[in-house]
Design an enzyme around this catalytic site. Sequence first.
Site, PDB file in Angstrom:
ATOM      1  N   ASP A 141       0.844  -1.180  -0.071  1.00 60.13           N
ATOM      2  CA  ASP A 141       0.077  -0.022   0.052  1.00 60.13           C
ATOM      3  C   ASP A 141       0.886   1.137   0.046  1.00 60.13           C
ATOM      4  O   ASP A 141       0.546   2.118   0.651  1.00 60.13           O
ATOM      5  CB  ASP A 141      -0.811  -0.168   1.178  1.00 60.13           C
ATOM      6  N   LYS A 144       2.277   2.560  -6.302  1.00 62.27           N
ATOM      7  CA  LYS A 144       2.011   1.484  -7.243  1.00 62.27           C
ATOM      8  C   LYS A 144       3.209   1.257  -7.996  1.00 62.27           C
ATOM      9  O   LYS A 144       3.168   0.030  -8.609  1.00 62.27           O
ATOM     10  CB  LYS A 144       0.899   2.154  -8.273  1.00 62.27           C
ATOM     11  N   ASP A 169      -3.305  -2.887  -2.336  1.00 58.39           N
ATOM     12  CA  ASP A 169      -4.281  -1.866  -2.418  1.00 58.39           C
ATOM     13  C   ASP A 169      -4.208  -1.214  -3.629  1.00 58.39           C
ATOM     14  O   ASP A 169      -3.406  -1.139  -4.465  1.00 58.39           O
ATOM     15  CB  ASP A 169      -4.234  -0.891  -1.245  1.00 58.39           C
ATOM     16  N   ASN A 170      -5.153  -0.460  -4.160  1.00 61.93           N
ATOM     17  CA  ASN A 170      -5.396   0.457  -5.154  1.00 61.93           C
ATOM     18  C   ASN A 170      -5.173  -0.234  -6.686  1.00 61.93           C
ATOM     19  O   ASN A 170      -4.446   0.214  -7.233  1.00 61.93           O
ATOM     20  CB  ASN A 170      -4.510   1.633  -4.857  1.00 61.93           C
ATOM     21  N   GLU A 199     -11.214   4.416  -0.725  1.00 57.68           N
ATOM     22  CA  GLU A 199     -11.574   4.851   0.510  1.00 57.68           C
ATOM     23  C   GLU A 199     -12.288   6.084   0.604  1.00 57.68           C
ATOM     24  O   GLU A 199     -12.053   7.099   0.082  1.00 57.68           O
ATOM     25  CB  GLU A 199     -10.364   4.990   1.797  1.00 57.68           C
TER      26      GLU A 199
HETATM   27  C1  LIG Z   1      -3.653  10.468  -2.917  1.00 57.99           C
HETATM   28  C2  LIG Z   1      -4.540   9.765  -3.524  1.00 57.99           C
HETATM   29  C3  LIG Z   1      -5.532  10.770  -4.226  1.00 57.99           C
HETATM   30  C4  LIG Z   1      -6.390  10.079  -4.767  1.00 57.99           C
HETATM   31  C5  LIG Z   1      -7.698  10.626  -5.531  1.00 57.99           C
HETATM   32  O1  LIG Z   1      -7.779  10.636  -6.651  1.00 57.99           O
HETATM   33  N1  LIG Z   1      -8.824  11.221  -4.875  1.00 57.99           N
HETATM   34  C6  LIG Z   1      -8.679  11.340  -3.320  1.00 57.99           C
HETATM   35  C7  LIG Z   1      -9.131  12.516  -2.993  1.00 57.99           C
HETATM   36  N2  LIG Z   1     -10.450  13.096  -3.578  1.00 57.99           N
HETATM   37  C8  LIG Z   1     -10.999  14.328  -2.816  1.00 57.99           C
HETATM   38  C9  LIG Z   1     -10.369  13.058  -4.922  1.00 57.99           C
HETATM   39  C10 LIG Z   1     -10.028  11.660  -5.492  1.00 57.99           C
HETATM   40  S1  LIG Z   1      -6.557   8.379  -4.530  1.00 57.99           S
HETATM   41  C11 LIG Z   1      -5.106   8.450  -3.736  1.00 57.99           C
HETATM   42  C12 LIG Z   1      -4.419   7.272  -3.048  1.00 57.99           C
HETATM   43  C13 LIG Z   1      -5.064   6.600  -2.460  1.00 57.99           C
HETATM   44  C14 LIG Z   1      -4.323   5.163  -1.828  1.00 57.99           C
HETATM   45  O2  LIG Z   1      -5.167   4.301  -1.138  1.00 57.99           O
HETATM   46  C15 LIG Z   1      -2.893   5.291  -1.766  1.00 57.99           C
HETATM   47  N3  LIG Z   1      -2.451   4.029  -1.181  1.00 57.99           N
HETATM   48  C16 LIG Z   1      -1.225   3.979  -1.121  1.00 57.99           C
HETATM   49  N4  LIG Z   1      -0.272   4.953  -1.637  1.00 57.99           N
HETATM   50  C17 LIG Z   1      -0.793   6.078  -2.262  1.00 57.99           C
HETATM   51  O3  LIG Z   1       0.071   6.899  -2.944  1.00 57.99           O
HETATM   52  C18 LIG Z   1      -2.333   6.088  -2.500  1.00 57.99           C
HETATM   53  C19 LIG Z   1      -2.842   7.262  -2.932  1.00 57.99           C
HETATM   54 MG   LIG Z   2      -3.876   2.629  -0.760  1.00 57.68          MG
END
Ligand SMILES: Cc1cc(C(=O)N2CCN(C)CC2)sc1-c1cc(O)c2nc[nH]c(=O)c2c1
Ligand SMILES: [Mg+2]
Length: 221
Positions: A141, A144, A169-170, A199
């Site tokens: 996690d 990527k 994850d992701n 999430e």
């Molecule tokens: C930082 C980030 C921004 C995201 C996004 O597009 N959005 C969230 C904010 N909303 C408002 C718009 C839509 S998704 C995501 C993310 C999510 C994880 O679970 C991650 N897990 C591990 N390492 C990561 O770098 C990581 C990044």
């Molecule tokens: Mg994640």
Amino acid sequence: MDQSKEQRILNSVSYNAVKGDPESVINCIDKYCSQYEWAMNVGDEKGTILDKVVEEADPSVALELGTYCGYSAIRIARLLKPNTRLLTIEFNPEFASIAKEIIEIAGLSEKVTILEGHSEDIIPQLKKKYEVETLDFVFLDHWKERYAPDTILLEECGLLRKGSILLADNIIYPGAPEFIKYIRSNKRFECTSYPSHLEYMKVEDAMEKAVKDPGAAAMLF
Ligand SMILES: Cc1cc(C(=O)N2CCN(C)CC2)sc1-c1cc(O)c2nc[nH]c(=O)c2c1
Ligand SMILES: [Mg+2]
């Protein structure tokens, strides 16, 4: 200087959670991040998938790549049996420091060791410096682009055994296409996809489980 989002999450946990109660820390972070500020914790929906896979793995030694604020470390460690441990790697010093405090509030500091640094530097040290023989469970996690190279590095370092379980994850969002291509084409892993959502959002996401040499493990018993 203004506090960071991660510091505000720690403030909320410190003020609202019940000390020593991991569930209350998990609920507090989920409440804060769904109501006030989104943050990249695995969250409750994907967290439930994580719980199930950890229970299936029943690990003696678990590794997490990407600690962030410690949310998934708490989800994993709360399910671990006595005399078992979770090692979690975080390269961002502020995140590592916040996670240490939040894991302490959850009462799980004895079971969780936070290793500060880059996964590619720490993984080769796990056997000698951290007395790891093999890893029963690995939660990916962190980033990527590192999922595939770090999985290969874990293999090269002899850290995976027959039956070791990886969970990433992701897989859909932000997405890990190179990892999926690698792991699903690798005959030594049996892969399963778990559709879910990003999430605290309605955006589609998924987790991928990969079991190393499952058949061989089964034949042992
Ligand atoms: C930082 C980030 C921004 C995201 C996004 O597009 N959005 C969230 C904010 N909303 C408002 C718009 C839509 S998704 C995501 C993310 C999510 C994880 O679970 C991650 N897990 C591990 N390492 C990561 O770098 C990581 C990044
Ligand atoms: Mg994640």
